[in-house]
Design an enzyme around this catalytic site. Structure first.
Site, PDB file in Angstrom:
ATOM      1  N   GLU A   1       0.886  -1.178   0.109  1.00 25.07           N
ATOM      2  CA  GLU A   1      -0.004   0.186  -0.058  1.00 25.07           C
ATOM      3  C   GLU A   1       0.818   1.307   0.086  1.00 25.07           C
ATOM      4  OE1 GLU A   1      -3.799   0.344   0.365  1.00 25.07           O
ATOM      5  OE2 GLU A   1      -2.734   2.183  -0.530  1.00 25.07           O
TER       6      GLU A   1
ATOM      7  N   ASP B   1       1.237   4.048  -3.168  1.00 32.22           N
ATOM      8  CA  ASP B   1       0.779   5.614  -2.733  1.00 32.22           C
ATOM      9  C   ASP B   1       1.993   6.326  -2.856  1.00 32.22           C
ATOM     10  OD1 ASP B   1      -1.415   4.438  -1.886  1.00 32.22           O
ATOM     11  OD2 ASP B   1      -1.290   4.765   0.329  1.00 32.22           O
TER      12      ASP B   1
ATOM     13  N   SER C   1      -7.042   1.964  -4.082  1.00 29.64           N
ATOM     14  CA  SER C   1      -6.142   2.261  -3.189  1.00 29.64           C
ATOM     15  C   SER C   1      -5.093   2.929  -4.201  1.00 29.64           C
ATOM     16  CB  SER C   1      -5.011   1.193  -2.780  1.00 29.64           C
ATOM     17  OG  SER C   1      -5.956   0.722  -1.325  1.00 29.64           O
TER      18      SER C   1
ATOM     19  N   ASP D   1     -16.766  11.147 -18.741  1.00 30.49           N
ATOM     20  CA  ASP D   1     -18.012  10.212 -18.156  1.00 30.49           C
ATOM     21  C   ASP D   1     -17.623   8.788 -18.396  1.00 30.49           C
ATOM     22  OD1 ASP D   1     -20.210   9.889 -17.045  1.00 30.49           O
ATOM     23  OD2 ASP D   1     -21.503  10.609 -18.610  1.00 30.49           O
TER      24      ASP D   1
ATOM     25  N   GLY E   1     -23.344  10.696 -16.600  1.00 25.36           N
ATOM     26  CA  GLY E   1     -23.716  11.719 -15.767  1.00 25.36           C
ATOM     27  C   GLY E   1     -23.356  10.743 -14.353  1.00 25.36           C
TER      28      GLY E   1
ATOM     29  N   ASP F   1     -22.753   8.465 -11.181  1.00 26.60           N
ATOM     30  CA  ASP F   1     -23.251   7.368 -10.724  1.00 26.60           C
ATOM     31  C   ASP F   1     -22.222   6.605  -9.540  1.00 26.60           C
ATOM     32  OD1 ASP F   1     -20.885   5.789 -11.986  1.00 26.60           O
ATOM     33  OD2 ASP F   1     -21.586   6.648 -13.743  1.00 26.60           O
TER      34      ASP F   1
END
Ligand code: NAG
Ligand code: NAG
Ligand code: NAG
Ligand code: NAG
Ligand code: NAG
Length: 616
Positions: A311, A315, A534, A577, A596, A598
């Site tokens: 992780e 990152d 992540s 989109d 749009g 969601d």
């Protein structure tokens, strides 16, 4: 829903108020909060009497609505005060408890023999911290703690299902933890997903770099028109994100103070050698640079390659790589929920992000990076409502000080953390055992920006190897900034869709998304392909740091709390989109990505160039 439990408690305590007034000094105890033991946990044993608890007491912040008003004004690009962030001192004044609350709580603690030197206070005095043996906490809160065991993992926590306070204190204390909190912070609420069966990425990359047919080996994204190396459909690199999201900006206003921050928890350590390998391959000009490491509450920083965390690697490599040469900070916060009482660790705070929030809020304004990414979260229902509201309010305090607080939206679609969506139960914790979609906190906090995941290049679709986390909060009402977009989505659902499975009037997430799978990172000396929302959160944070830099160069303030900008009419054309894909969970197909907004990919992925032209 927990709501019913909360209402029950309030009703009880107010009906007993008159009775308690007869003895104002040491009123009788009345239940302040009660929960059911969450599914999957069983009572296991009694804790040792000298087991230490670091008790956090949250006092009410009567002026929080004023702070919230400031937050929305300074974050609304159409408002005259846009960017006019508050200072640390101004924020502390707005979250200060009423003097009556301070006095009542002090009196109570003194009556139990505590002295000022036994307690620690936050700068605004809205949090009080006490270190106590569990037997003393039991007396203070008229409760009994137990060691609870998580059946599947064997993890344990020292908790109670109910605690009480003298009636006259109920209005002067919002929350006391650790008491009823069974949440267990998880990395994007799952383990990260490796792609080790994919074709050899090294081959794919070098092919893209060296072959003569490089020009032909591109794809054109249908929505944004971006021309992207074909290899990006298999392997995501810094360059892929720059091509796909139209990023063409070199930071100019670079200071020595970190302007982008990554939080590290659960003994996830960021390794400099892995970062260097990553830079050597993907960002050669950055080789030789690193990041600032800050220990929070005793967090460690072993630079042992075999302790490099997936992780943390993902990152820092993508956030700092995208933002380079903007300096970054990695906070390593100690504290590992679940706590194992059978090890020699004497304390059990178990809420490391509360410790991180205390730390970061106590920093001077100039010292806080203005773009912060966190790829951790948990099922909203395992975080008691009172505690979720308090910590969410702390994210608002960062926002009003000009910080963009960015979270991944989770990796289990509408479902719970069970890695097999087919067997997910998605059962409520409130004793009624109803089936319900399980939102993720803190992504469900209206004051953070939640990032979902996509994959593929032409077109970009909702990630499918794991479902992108999304849905509707059961705690937080739908904020005004997203109401129109979200209600448009809800109204278009066939009548009765998922009735009683979600709260159509709750804070909906994610807000936007970015690529979430097949990121090429270096981990423990090896190139790996990895995915999860992540990955999406640090990538988005990197882009925000670039925009802040460009704004700073023009003497403009940082972007701060992003959501009013994200949903504003101004930035309508900025989001690519995403209309294909879904996020299954809880034995359902979840929601669909649509035209749009969601609850799978939010408004879509960023066109950085267009956003740049609007905000810089
Ligand atoms: C991209 O990859 C996906 C899945 O691996 C595949 O289905 C799709 O056809 C690829 N798209 C292109 C344009 O190559
Ligand atoms: C590095 O970590 C590994 C595994 O945790 C351990 O076995 C090894 O002794 C460590 N090396 C050093 C130099 O600390
Ligand atoms: C809910 O499930 C728990 C066990 O998981 C059980 O003990 C309890 O009786 C159930 N409650 C109801 C109302 O079905
Ligand atoms: C960033 O830009 C501002 C406004 O032009 C300037 O005052 C400041 O000194 C710059 N900072 C750095 C580190 O270049
Ligand atoms: C998602 O799309 C499929 C295919 O069009 C449709 O059958 C289904 O009802 C949709 N689900 C939701 C929740 O909108």
């Amino acid at each position: 829903m927990r709501l019913s439990v909360g209402l029950l408690v309030v009703a009880l305590s107010s009906s007993f108020n008159a009775f308690a007034l007869a003895d104002p000094g040491r009123g009788r105890f009345h239940v302040k909060e009660a929960v059911h033991v969450p599914r999957g946990w069983v009572e296991h044993a009694k804790p040792a009497p000298d087991h230490t608890i670091v008790l956090r007491i949250g006092l009410p912040q009567p002026n929080f609505p004023v702070l919230e008003k400031h937050l929305y004004e300074v974050s609304d690009p159409e408002h005259g005060r846009y960017g006019d962030h508050l200072s640390k001192e101004e924020v502390e004044d707005l979250v200060r408890p009423h003097p009556d609350s301070l006095e009542a709580v002090n009196k109570w603690l003194v009556s139990h023999g505590f002295e000022e030197t036994d307690i620690a206070r936050s700068p605004a005095q809205d949090w009080i911290t006490l270190r106590l043996p569990v037997v003393a906490v039991e007396k203070l809160l008229d409760t009994k703690y137990s060691v609870y065991k998580h059946i599947d993992s064997g993890d344990t926590l020292v908790r109670t299902t109910s605690y009480s306070l003298p009636a006259e204190l109920h209005d002067h204390i919002d929350v006391i933890q650790p008491t009823t909190m069974f949440g267990r912070l998880k990395s994007a609420r799952s383990t990260l997903l490796f792609n080790d069966n994919d074709e050899d990425d090294t081959v794919a990359l070098s092919k893209a770099k060296t072959t003569a047919d490089n020009i032909a080996a591109t794809l054109t994204n249908q929505v944004s028109g971006a021309v992207v190396d074909a290899s990006c459909n298999r392997t995501i690199t810094i360059k892929c994100l720059q091509q796909l999201y139209n990023v063409n900006y070199t930071p100019q206003n670079v200071s020595t103070t970190p302007q982008i921050g990554i939080t590290g928890y659960l003994e996830q350590f960021a390794n400099v050698q892995d970062l260097t390998s990553f830079y050597t391959e993907q960002k050669p000009e950055a080789v030789g640079t690193s990041f600032t490491y800050v220990s929070v509450n005793g967090g460690e920083n072993p630079q042992n390659l075999s302790q490099s965390g997936a992780e943390a690697a993902l990152d820092v490599q993508f956030a700092f790589g995208l933002a380079y040469p903007i300096p970054g900070v990695f906070w390593s916060t100690a504290g590992r929920p679940p706590f194992k009482p059978d090890t020699s660790t004497p304390t059990n705070t178990n809420e490391p992000y509360a410790d991180w929030l205390d730390y970061v809020l106590s920093q001077k304004d100039a010292d806080i990076p203005k773009s912060i990414s966190t790829s951790y979260g948990d099922d909203e229902q395992t975080v008691p409502r009172s505690y979720a509201i308090r910590t969410c309010n702390q994210f608002a305090q960062l926002g009003v000080r000009g910080v963009s607080v960015i979270f991944s939206s989770g990796d289990w679609g509408v479902g719970d953390g069970n890695p097999d969506p087919a067997t997910q139960e998605c059962i409520t914790n409130d004793g009624t055992n109803r089936t319900r979609f399980i939102p993720v906190y803190p992504a469900s906090c209206p004051f953070v920006t939640a990032i979902g995941g996509t994959e593929n290049i032409a077109p970009e679709v909702a990630v499918s190897r794991f479902p992108s986390g999304g849905g509707f909060s059961d705690y937080f009402p739908q904020p005004l900034y997203q109401l129109v977009d979200v209600q448009k989505y809800v109204a278009a659902l066939p009548k009765g869709t998922y009735k009683n499975l979600y709260n159509p009037l709750g804070r909906a997430f994610p807000d936007v998304s970015t690529q979430g799978d097949r990121y090429r990172i270096w981990l423990r000396g090896i190139a790996r392909s990895i995915g999860g929302t992540s990955a999406s959160s640090p990538a988005f944070a990197g882009l925000i740091a670039l925009l802040n830099d460009a704004r700073a160069a023009k003497g403009k303030k940082s972007l701060g709390f992003l959501n009013p900008l994200i949903y504003s009419a101004k930035t309508r054309g900025v989001w690519n989109d995403v209309t294909v894909g879904k996020n299954p969970g809880c034995g359902t197909q979840g929601f669909n990505a649509t035209k749009g907004w969601d609850p799978v990919t939010g408004l879509g992925t960023p066109n950085f160039g267009k956003l740049f032209d609007i905000v810089v």
